[in-house]
Design a protein around this motif. Structure first.
Motif, short mmCIF file in Angstrom:
data_model
loop_
_atom_site.label_atom_id
_atom_site.label_comp_id
_atom_site.label_asym_id
_atom_site.label_seq_id
_atom_site.Cartn_x
_atom_site.Cartn_y
_atom_site.Cartn_z
N ALA A 90 0.77 -1.19 0.07
CA ALA A 90 -0.24 -0.07 -0.04
C ALA A 90 0.94 1.19 -0.12
O ALA A 90 0.46 2.22 -0.70
CB ALA A 90 -0.92 -0.18 1.35
N GLU A 91 2.04 1.32 0.78
CA GLU A 91 2.84 2.44 0.61
C GLU A 91 3.80 2.37 -0.56
O GLU A 91 3.59 3.74 -0.97
CB GLU A 91 3.81 2.18 1.88
N ASN A 92 3.89 1.39 -1.11
CA ASN A 92 4.64 1.49 -2.39
C ASN A 92 3.72 2.10 -3.44
O ASN A 92 4.37 3.02 -4.21
CB ASN A 92 5.11 0.15 -2.96
N ALA A 93 2.44 1.77 -3.34
CA ALA A 93 1.63 2.16 -4.40
C ALA A 93 1.45 3.94 -4.11
O ALA A 93 1.07 4.43 -4.87
CB ALA A 93 0.06 1.54 -4.20
N ALA A 94 1.42 4.06 -2.98
CA ALA A 94 1.11 5.66 -2.43
C ALA A 94 2.43 6.22 -2.97
O ALA A 94 2.16 7.58 -3.69
CB ALA A 94 1.09 5.70 -0.75
N ILE A 95 3.59 5.61 -2.93
CA ILE A 95 4.66 6.35 -3.43
C ILE A 95 4.74 6.54 -5.06
O ILE A 95 4.90 7.38 -5.58
CB ILE A 95 6.00 5.95 -3.02
N GLN A 96 4.15 5.32 -5.66
CA GLN A 96 4.36 5.41 -6.94
C GLN A 96 3.30 6.11 -7.68
O GLN A 96 3.32 6.81 -8.75
CB GLN A 96 4.35 3.95 -7.52
N ASN A 97 2.06 5.92 -6.98
CA ASN A 97 0.90 6.30 -7.85
C ASN A 97 0.29 7.40 -7.29
O ASN A 97 -0.79 7.96 -7.59
CB ASN A 97 -0.11 5.27 -8.07
N LYS A 98 0.82 7.94 -6.02
CA LYS A 98 0.32 9.31 -5.51
C LYS A 98 -1.19 9.11 -5.04
O LYS A 98 -1.90 9.83 -5.12
CB LYS A 98 0.52 10.28 -6.24
N ILE A 99 -1.08 7.96 -4.49
CA ILE A 99 -2.58 7.58 -3.84
C ILE A 99 -2.61 7.16 -2.59
O ILE A 99 -1.33 6.44 -1.93
CB ILE A 99 -3.38 6.23 -4.63
N HIS A 100 -3.23 7.61 -1.64
CA HIS A 100 -3.34 7.36 0.06
C HIS A 100 -3.29 5.89 0.15
O HIS A 100 -4.20 5.13 -0.16
CB HIS A 100 -4.28 8.23 0.76
#
Ligand code: ANZ
Ligand code: ZN
Length: 847
Positions: A90-100
């Protein structure tokens, strides 16, 4: 394939219809008020990655069969589902896709639920848990405070596996081949203050109670046993020559003390400080620091040492000096962090001695005196002591006892039991996890957050624009007043390892909305979980941590069970062929077409190569999209396919032909019932075969019931299909035909619940199968089987005899002795022995 057949079997309509029916009637809701025996079936809850894969479906299909079967058998069944929702992706997605991370996770949960619902699994969705919600992790924080107050959670400085890419600590189990399990980055060692759970306080119970888990796979118990790793041995003190200092070593082979050639210490052992500094020393220490802590790597790595120039005195012969090395294969956090090396009897020490030209002195020889060339290979077995003064001629076992006594007399050693198991490090320097409810006060030091101030909620306004943990650089969140003295204090910014959430979720499912973490009464009713199903990859970490939590929480009287999971099934993998295009890139199965046993890339028409059959994985693209398959074939077809071909604990090979066959079978079943439901009874029918079919029907009920109890689902399916095949036989009466199809629908219902409900309704039943009892068999049909076996006299066949199947030797013997032609022959002979092979032969041997 064309799924629109003339029979108008429209799976999407039928399946939706029955799912709605079950939901509206709340047939899968579990409650404790019923006066029925309970059955708690649980599948390991998924991480919400966003996509359901075939492995999930197999796992849940297995659980669903058990849940539906047990309900029909009259059990009150608890079959819940939830989401293991914290974690790194979830954090990797946050970093890559700018989603919380929260948004990403909740979207994924919704997407996966949408994919799961059409499969018709009989979950009690009212009990759904997502561990990232404060109404779950609040209770985890409360349990942590209980553990902390009881001394079962503590903070200490320790070396950790540091993943420099994910910027987090990894458990040893999360380091694979020296690399982080998620990032693949080379793992380093780092010194950090960390929170630990004192799992070692339960080491003996965790070990002993493995013996009680008789319904767990043997391999899982062995893995846990090895993980806990109890070894019996001794601690021995060596004095460092020319100083007052000592080095304490742990050894499992104190009997080999006269074969000691060197001492080896860990790179971070306190004695390292006594060595004269040098650049060689520094670079060696740096090297050690970089290599990972995981044991399997230590075995694989080249053994390296640094000669410190220091010596110890041999404890039993003060004339012998042994050099002290720093060695990369000695771990500080195992036992004492120091060993004596005995090259003649240990593989690593042997390698080490060869490399640094150290003496190899044999002190144990084989009991049978077999010669052994100790210069070529160490001797690892037990045996008899040689070259060892007062230990000579003793066996390994005796020598161990004698030497330990001697060391005790000299006050330089004692017996010691050591465990491989270490306390569980639960600190993670990550945002998307449960906050550890601790406040660091400059005056009171560590202060748990008072329970009435829980939960410590994750702040939502975070950014990922800096290296490290967003909680750490959040502008306000960590600044708080001490609850004791109101001094300015700092919140703990580490969050829990996500394995903490999965260590107790099975208990929360018993009362997912309770105000307290665990509702004792509900748990007393439901726990332990009767059947747990999941992947073998959880053999050690998850399953050991859940066992630990159970034992720890029992101390606070949260519940009175000793083990959380009564029975465990570890399901096999789903495999698929792999495909590569002419440039060596992986291809998805639906980019490939098979024609006359050759394979072609659809887009280019080029012939491609087919690789090995491997576990389905995104990286090799050998995956089948679950949603596509569901919409094309329907839930029942997939369920039937996933359960038919292999035993649940074995690997299963995906095949399009297999899916087609499952689909065709369901269609056939539907047609048969269609036909029966419109046929009127025909009085003139020949009923020659009624008895044999009736017999087979009762036997099938009997065997399938047994198969389902034992999770032999593939066998059960084969039997029901066999019974179905008899229906194409014309020589049976309408009555028996109908009775048989009724039985087939009942037996098949847990496996293919939708089509069986539909057919059941077509036959005129008003109460659904989900509300009906399991069929019973008539025992009279089980016992009358006879079989013909050979009767031999002195090894020669004389005649045959018909007996009941599985008759015992005494019954057969009686019968055979009384056969006229046998009786006459053996009448006045001395019988030497009787050889009996059940259901095959009886051989009477006489003089
Ligand atoms: C001398 C010796 C002689 C050993 C011999 C073995 C064979 P388990 O069963 O795993 O507990 N050892 C002890 N502490 C160590 C550490 N911190 N790092 C690396 N190795 C360590 O094995 C215990 C054995 O592993 C001990 O027994 C010690 O080597 C080594 F012929 O001592 B032995
Ligand atoms: Zn304070």
């Amino acid at each position: 394939m064309n799924t629109n057949s003339a029979t108008n079997y429209q799976h999407s309509i039928i399946e939706k219809k029955w799912q709605d029916y079950w939901t509206n009637k709340e047939l899968f809701k579990a409650d404790e008020s019923l006066n029925k025996p309970k059955y708690y079936i649980l599948e390991m809850f998924p991480y919400p990655s966003g996509r359901i894969h075939m492995g999930h479906l197999r796992n849940y299909a297995l659980g669903d069969v058990a849940a539906r079967f047990k309900r029909a058998e009259g059990y009150n069944v608890l079959h819940p589902m939830g989401w293991d929702a914290f974690g790194l992706p979830a954090e990797n997605a946050a970093i890559q896709n700018k989603i919380h991370p929260a948004t990403w996770t909740l979207q994924n949960i919704q997407a996966m639920k949408d994919q799961l619902k059409p499969l018709g699994f009989s979950y009690d969705w009212d009990r759904e848990i997502a561990t990232c919600f404060p109404n779950y992790y609040k209770h985890e924080q409360e349990l942590f405070i209980d553990l902390y107050n009881a001394g079962l959670a503590y903070q200490k400085e320790s070396t950790v596996n540091w993943d420099p890419v994910d910027c987090t600590v990894l458990a040893n189990e999360q380091v694979i081949d020296g690399k982080g399990w998620r990032s693949g980055a080379h793992v380093e060692r780092k010194y950090l203050k960390q929170w630990f759970f004192k799992i070692t306080a339960f080491k003996d119970e965790l070990l002993e109670d493995l013996k009680k888990l008789i319904h767990w796979p043997e391999n899982v118990r062995i893995m846990q046993n090895n993980w806990i790793g109890k070894s019996n041995g001794a601690k021995i003190l060596f004095s460092i020559s020319g100083t007052d200092e000592t080095i304490e070593v742990f050894t499992t082979r104190p009997d080999t003390i006269y074969g000691a050639a060197f001492i080896a210490i860990a790179y971070n052992h306190p004695v390292v400080k006594m060595i004269n500094p040098s650049s060689q020393l520094n670079s060696f220490l740096e090297d050690c620091k970089k290599s990972s802590l995981a044991e399997e790597n230590i075995e694989k790595n080249e053994k390296k040492g640094f000669n410190t120039g220091l010596y110890v005195l041999h404890p039993l012969d003060r004339n012998v000096l042994l050099p002290i090395y720093i060695a990369n294969f000695v771990l500080m956090d195992y036992a004492t962090g120091a060993i004596f090396g005995c090259p003649a009897h240990d593989k690593r020490d042997f390698e080490f001695a060869k490399k640094y030209s150290l003496p190899i002195k044999q002190v144990v020889k084989a009991i049978d005196n077999r010669q052994h060339n100790i210069e070529l290979e160490p001797y690892l077995g037990d045996g008899v002591l040689i070259n060892s003064e007062f230990l000579n001629n003793l066996t390994t076992k005796e020598a161990k006892e004698v030497i330990i006594k001697q060391l005790e007399v000299m006050k330089i050693g004692k017996e010691q039991i050591n465990y491989r198991l270490k306390d569980w490090g639960v600190s993670r320097q990550r945002y998307w996890g449960c906050p550890i409810p601790i406040i660091h006060c400059p005056k009171c030091s560590i202060v748990p957050v008072p329970k009435d101030q829980l939960p410590v909620i994750l702040p939502e306004d975070i950014t990922f624009d800096q290296q490290g943990n967003p909680l750490d650089y959040h502008p306000t969140w960590k600044y708080v007043k001490c609850p004791n003295c109101f001094s300015d204090s700092i919140r703990e910014t580490d969050t829990f390892d996500t394995f903490v959430e999965s260590s107790w979720y099975f208990a929360r499912f018993c009362s997912p909305n309770a105000a307290e973490p665990i509702d004792k009464e509900k748990c007393a009713y439901w726990l332990p979980v009767d059947q747990y199903i999941g992947g073998i990859e959880h053999a050690v970490m998850h399953l050991l941590y859940a066992r630990f939590f159970t034992k720890a929480l029992a101390r606070f009287n949260y519940f009175n069970i000793v083990e959380p999971f009564n029975a465990l099934l570890t399901q096999g993998m789903i495999n698929h062929e792999t495909y590569k295009d002419t440039n060596g890139n992986w291809l998805y199965p639906d980019e490939v077409k098979k024609y006359k046993s050759k394979f072609y890339q659809i887009s280019t028409g080029a012939e491609i190569s087919v690789g090995r059959i491997e576990k389905m994985s995104k990286s090799k693209k050998n995956v089948i999209d679950a949603s596509n398959i569901i919409s094309t074939y329907g839930a029942d077809t997939i369920r039937l396919f996933l359960l038919s071909d292999s035993p649940p604990d074995r690997d299963l090979e995906w095949s399009d032909d297999g899916i087609d066959a499952a689909y065709r079978f369901i269609l056939r079943l539907y047609n048969i019932v269609n036909e029966i439901s419109v046929t009127q009874e025909n009085k003139n029918q020949n009923i020659n075969n009624d008895l044999s079919i009736e017999k087979l029907m009762h036997r099938t009920i009997y065997s399938v019931t047994d198969d389902l109890k034992q999770f032999h689902f593939n066998k059960a399916i084969a039997r029901i299909r066999e019974l179905t095949n008899t229906l194409s036989n014309r020589d049976i009466s309408y009555k028996i035909k109908k009775q048989t199809i009724i039985t087939i629908l009942q037996l098949f219902n847990p496996i293919i619940p939708h089509i069986t409900e539909e057919c059941w309704q077509m036959l005129g039943f008003t109460k659904s199968l989900a509300e009906s009892a399991w069929p019973s068999y008539n025992a009279k049909f089980l016992t009358d089987d006879t079989i013909t076996i050979a009767v031999q006299l002195n090894g020669k066949i004389k005649t045959t005899v018909d007996i009941c199947l599985d008759s015992s030797q005494s019954i057969v013997e009686d019968k055979v002795r009384n056969l006229a032609n046998i009786k006459n022959i053996i009448n006045n002979k001395v019988i030497k022995k009787i050889i009996f092979v059940p259901n095959k032969i009886i051989n009477i041997v006489y003089e």
